[in-house]
Design a protein around this motif. Structure first.
Motif: not given
Length: 126
Positions: A1-12, A36-47
């Motif tokens: 259902m989801f391609s990715h989930v992104m959360l906002g953070v204050n101190d990267l 200004n982002r970091y991506f964590y990839r898995s076979p089922t989606g990206t965080f």
């Protein structure tokens, strides 16, 4: 259902340390930088984590929870412990089995450094 989930953070970098440790317990490698982002990839989606592009402070969603599937209660415990050891705080009840309308679940909750609620969830075989 989801391609990715992104959360906002204050101190990267503080959040990267937290999520590198947390997601490392799932076999996911360190976050990959992109502006200004970091991506964590898995076979089922990206965080992803990001500082807000509008320049305003990141805030957690009150009532929001981001859940990650676990292979076992032990993996959920390791996930929770990694979070607490890297700037997170435990929340809800202690990690453990809960019985409810959807059956028996093993749950472990932790808040990230910005207050986002993260859940480790294991569904035992019936």
């Amino acid at each position: 259902m989801f391609s990715h989930v992104m959360l906002g953070v204050n101190d990267l970098e503080v959040s990267k340390k937290f999520y590198d440790a947390l997601l490392g317990t799932l076999g996911i490698g360190p976050g990959v930088a992109n502006k200004n982002r970091y991506f964590y990839r898995s076979p089922t989606g990206t965080f992803c984590i990001t500082t807000p592009i509008n320049g305003e402070p990141a805030t957690h969603g009150n009532g929001s929870t981001l859940g990650f599937n676990m292979q076992s209660p032990e993996q959920a415990d390791a996930f929770h412990a990694a979070g607490v050891a890297n700037g997170g705080t435990t929340c809800e009840e202690p990690p453990g089995f809960r019985d409810g309308s959807v059956g028996k679940l093993y749950l472990a909750y932790v808040r990230d450094p910005d207050g986002n609620k993260i859940c480790a969830l294991h569904r035992p075989a019936k």
